[in-house]
Design a protein around this motif. Structure first.
Motif, short mmCIF file in Angstrom:
data_model
loop_
_atom_site.label_atom_id
_atom_site.label_comp_id
_atom_site.label_asym_id
_atom_site.label_seq_id
_atom_site.Cartn_x
_atom_site.Cartn_y
_atom_site.Cartn_z
N GLU A 158 0.81 -1.21 0.00
CA GLU A 158 0.00 0.00 0.00
C GLU A 158 0.85 1.27 0.00
O GLU A 158 0.33 2.38 -0.10
CB GLU A 158 -0.91 0.02 1.23
N THR A 159 2.15 1.10 0.14
CA THR A 159 3.07 2.23 0.23
C THR A 159 3.25 2.86 -1.15
O THR A 159 3.50 2.18 -2.14
CB THR A 159 4.42 1.78 0.79
N ALA A 160 3.14 4.18 -1.19
CA ALA A 160 3.17 4.91 -2.47
C ALA A 160 4.58 5.38 -2.81
O ALA A 160 5.28 5.92 -1.96
CB ALA A 160 2.25 6.11 -2.40
N VAL A 161 4.98 5.18 -4.04
CA VAL A 161 6.23 5.71 -4.57
C VAL A 161 5.95 7.06 -5.21
O VAL A 161 4.99 7.21 -5.98
CB VAL A 161 6.85 4.75 -5.60
N LYS A 162 6.76 8.05 -4.90
CA LYS A 162 6.51 9.42 -5.35
C LYS A 162 6.88 9.63 -6.82
O LYS A 162 7.99 9.28 -7.24
CB LYS A 162 7.34 10.40 -4.53
N PRO A 163 6.00 10.28 -7.58
CA PRO A 163 6.38 10.69 -8.94
C PRO A 163 7.08 12.05 -8.98
O PRO A 163 7.68 12.39 -10.00
CB PRO A 163 5.04 10.74 -9.67
N TYR A 164 6.98 12.84 -7.91
CA TYR A 164 7.59 14.17 -7.88
C TYR A 164 8.46 14.33 -6.62
O TYR A 164 8.12 13.80 -5.56
CB TYR A 164 6.52 15.28 -7.86
N PRO A 165 9.56 15.10 -6.71
CA PRO A 165 10.49 15.24 -5.57
C PRO A 165 10.07 16.34 -4.60
O PRO A 165 10.88 17.19 -4.20
CB PRO A 165 11.81 15.59 -6.26
N VAL A 166 8.79 16.35 -4.22
CA VAL A 166 8.25 17.37 -3.33
C VAL A 166 7.30 16.70 -2.35
O VAL A 166 6.97 15.52 -2.48
CB VAL A 166 7.50 18.46 -4.12
N CYS A 167 6.83 17.48 -1.38
CA CYS A 167 5.89 16.96 -0.39
C CYS A 167 4.71 16.26 -1.08
O CYS A 167 4.11 16.81 -2.02
CB CYS A 167 5.40 18.10 0.49
N HIS A 168 4.39 15.07 -0.58
CA HIS A 168 3.34 14.28 -1.21
C HIS A 168 1.99 15.00 -1.23
O HIS A 168 1.15 14.75 -2.10
CB HIS A 168 3.19 12.95 -0.44
N PHE A 169 1.79 15.92 -0.31
CA PHE A 169 0.51 16.64 -0.24
C PHE A 169 0.25 17.48 -1.49
O PHE A 169 -0.90 17.86 -1.76
CB PHE A 169 0.48 17.57 0.97
N ALA A 170 1.30 17.78 -2.26
CA ALA A 170 1.15 18.65 -3.42
C ALA A 170 1.09 17.89 -4.75
O ALA A 170 0.88 18.51 -5.80
CB ALA A 170 2.30 19.66 -3.48
N HIS A 171 1.24 16.58 -4.73
CA HIS A 171 1.34 15.83 -5.98
C HIS A 171 0.08 15.91 -6.83
O HIS A 171 0.15 16.05 -8.06
CB HIS A 171 1.69 14.37 -5.68
N ALA A 172 -1.07 15.80 -6.19
CA ALA A 172 -2.31 15.85 -6.97
C ALA A 172 -2.46 17.19 -7.68
O ALA A 172 -3.00 17.26 -8.80
CB ALA A 172 -3.51 15.60 -6.05
N PHE A 173 -1.98 18.26 -7.06
CA PHE A 173 -2.06 19.59 -7.68
C PHE A 173 -1.14 19.69 -8.89
O PHE A 173 -1.50 20.27 -9.91
CB PHE A 173 -1.70 20.66 -6.64
N ALA A 174 0.07 19.12 -8.77
CA ALA A 174 0.99 19.12 -9.91
C ALA A 174 0.38 18.37 -11.08
O ALA A 174 0.42 18.85 -12.24
CB ALA A 174 2.32 18.50 -9.51
N ARG A 202 -6.67 29.07 -8.43
CA ARG A 202 -7.22 28.76 -7.11
C ARG A 202 -7.00 27.27 -6.82
O ARG A 202 -7.29 26.43 -7.68
CB ARG A 202 -8.70 29.10 -7.05
N CYS A 203 -6.49 26.97 -5.63
CA CYS A 203 -6.25 25.59 -5.22
C CYS A 203 -7.03 25.30 -3.95
O CYS A 203 -7.01 26.11 -3.01
CB CYS A 203 -4.76 25.35 -4.95
N ALA A 204 -7.70 24.15 -3.89
CA ALA A 204 -8.43 23.75 -2.70
C ALA A 204 -7.73 22.55 -2.07
O ALA A 204 -7.48 21.54 -2.76
CB ALA A 204 -9.87 23.40 -3.04
N ILE A 206 5.07 24.95 -6.37
CA ILE A 206 4.94 23.71 -7.14
C ILE A 206 3.93 23.89 -8.27
O ILE A 206 4.17 23.49 -9.42
CB ILE A 206 4.56 22.55 -6.20
N VAL A 207 2.80 24.49 -7.96
CA VAL A 207 1.76 24.72 -8.97
C VAL A 207 2.25 25.66 -10.06
O VAL A 207 2.09 25.40 -11.26
CB VAL A 207 0.48 25.26 -8.29
N SER A 208 2.87 26.77 -9.66
CA SER A 208 3.30 27.76 -10.66
C SER A 208 4.45 27.21 -11.51
O SER A 208 4.52 27.48 -12.72
CB SER A 208 3.72 29.06 -9.98
N THR A 209 5.33 26.42 -10.92
CA THR A 209 6.44 25.84 -11.69
C THR A 209 5.92 24.84 -12.71
O THR A 209 6.33 24.85 -13.88
CB THR A 209 7.45 25.16 -10.75
N ALA A 210 5.03 23.95 -12.27
CA ALA A 210 4.47 22.97 -13.20
C ALA A 210 3.73 23.66 -14.33
O ALA A 210 3.81 23.24 -15.50
CB ALA A 210 3.54 22.02 -12.44
N LEU A 211 3.03 24.74 -14.02
CA LEU A 211 2.27 25.47 -15.04
C LEU A 211 3.20 26.20 -16.01
O LEU A 211 2.98 26.19 -17.23
CB LEU A 211 1.34 26.46 -14.35
#
Length: 456
Positions: free
Chosen positions: A262-278, A299-301, A333-338
């Motif tokens: 069940e352990t998740a491997v990260k696709p991005y080198p940042v806090c996991h809380f921000a991955h869905a936003f990226a 706007r991010c929720a 993270i959001v602005s860089t990805a964008l």
């Protein structure tokens, strides 16, 4: 029966043959991810600082991942934890909100090398460490972060004690004592978020050395409180006072239901809380052909608990001071990805952090609470982009990529590993380590494995 006793009884009787083959296979790939990240981290300044500090305590003979350094067992565990976790690109058990391999692997590796154990013993100890750390995190129900504790440090200490205790051959009574002892060492504060300091990088290594220390004391006859989880002054009463914690989950299903896969491997080198936003931003960018110039507002929720980690304090999040601030900055993270259409380790360089286009875009990011978030079961992200020509574009990633419901495949993990190794290792080293990790437990000693995963 106390919770620690239930855990100890299962751990003491669990053998290699009790672990399903798919769990062993996924565990090897989690180890591969961790080892690749340790190699990658070896090129960063924090690795040298940690090695210098630990080396001042004296020499040893335990190899360190991705390094030519050799240290005493406990100091090697600290440095390995720093290296695996230092880039914040390591695996996370999502429900536990805990980086599990970053402490379980260093603890198991050092204990196994010091005890002259087999590679099979090493992998079994690692898996049991992951299982217990994940359950301690799950029992916290997402509240550790909310109260300023880093669950990787807290839960990792218990997992490390179990991993080391199993490898050192502790019986049930000694495993109970090891958990009781390590409970007084289970700590790690999130205050680093205020100024970007390096303490978080130290947390899993400190948890690993605490676990080894506790297991060694227990083997020698030291006692610890049996009700370390559920007691009046146990872990959950002290660390999560007044919150809805579930201590009984620490032993629930142990040895029958496996959390390692069940352990998740990260696709991005940042806090996991921000991955869905990226992922959400990159999808909208590609789908609508957006550039930074097209964006009027974003706007991010996000759920308030992870929001405290990646959106506070505001000054450090909307204008990161360094790469560690940036890893925990949702606006960056959001602005860089964008702006760049990607988020890799290169997006954490000094040059990237000063990119005027990214910083200008970050100032257009607004963050609001997310009433529909799946946290802590998953790390959700909702993004709305308003364009300069008046379009309103939205996307929600309810379950983050890498989650057990959307896992990175074993092939993806190998690809990520090769990317981690490419800047720091030649092809021969990359292939040697790959072969050693993916055959871990098939034979040989823990020392042979550690030597194969060292540099040089």
């Amino acid at each position: 029966m106390s919770i620690a006793r239930q855990v100890a009884d299962v751990v003491a009787r669990t053998t290699w043959d009790d672990v399903p083959a798919p769990v062993l296979q996924r565990a090897r790939h989690l180890v591969l991810d961790a080892v690749g990240l340790a190699f990658a981290a070896s090129a960063h300044p924090f690795a040298d600082v940690a090695a210098d500090a630990l080396g001042s305590f004296g020499a040893g003979d335990v190899p360190v991942l991705g390094s030519k350094t050799r240290l005493p067992a406990r100091d090697a565990a600290v440095l390995n934890g720093v290296l695996v976790h230092g880039l914040d690109f390591d695996d996370t058990h999502i429900g536990a909100v805990t980086h599990v391999s970053a402490s379980a692997l260093p603890a198991a590796l050092s204990a196994a090398v010091a005890a002259d154990a087999s590679a099979r013993d090493l992998l079994l100890g690692y898996i049991l460490g992951v299982e217990v750390a994940a359950r301690v995190g799950l029992a916290g129900a997402g509240h550790f972060h909310d109260l300023g504790y880093h669950p990787t440090a807290v839960a990792g200490a218990f997992g490390s004690a179990v991993a080391a205790g199993k490898i050192l051959g502790l019986g049930p009574d000694q495993l109970v004592a090891a958990q009781g002892v390590v409970g007084s060492m289970a700590a790690g504060l999130l205050e680093f978020l205020e100024d970007g300091s390096w303490t978080k990088r130290l947390h899993p290594g400190w948890a690993a050395q605490s676990g080894i220390t506790a297991a060694t004391f227990a083997r020698a006859g030291w006692t610890g409180p049996e009700a370390v989880y559920e007691g009046r002054f146990g872990l959950f009463a002290t660390h999560l006072a007044g919150r809805d914690a579930h201590p009984e989950l620490v032993a629930d299903g142990l040895g029958e239901r496996w959390e390692t896969p069940e352990t998740a491997v990260k696709p991005y080198p940042v806090c996991h809380f921000a991955h869905a936003f990226a992922d959400a931003v990159l999808l909208l960018r590609a789908e609508h052909g957006l550039t930074a110039d097209d964006v009027a507002a974003v706007r991010c929720a996000i759920h308030p608990t992870p929001g405290k980690v990646v959106c506070e304090p505001a000054a450090a999040k909307w204008a990161p001071r360094d790469e560690y601030d940036a890893k925990f900055s949702l606006p960056y993270i959001v602005s860089t990805a964008l702006a760049r259409g990607r988020f890799t380790l290169a997006e954490l360089s000094d040059e990237a952090l000063r990119d005027p286009e990214v910083l200008a875009l970050a100032r257009k990011v607004e963050v609001v609470p997310d009433d529909e978030s799946a946290f802590p079961r998953a790390y959700s992200g909702w993004v709305q982009i308003i364009t300069t020509d008046g379009r309103v574009l939205t996307h929600r990633e309810q379950v983050n990529r890498g989650h057990a419901d959307r896992p990175l495949s074993d092939a993806d993990v190998v690809t990520k590993y090769r990317g981690s190794m490419a800047p720091v290792a030649d092809e021969a080293t990359t292939e040697r380590v790959l072969a050693a990790v993916l055959s871990l437990g098939d034979g040989g000693s823990a020392r042979d494995f550690a030597e194969a995963c060292a540099a040089g």
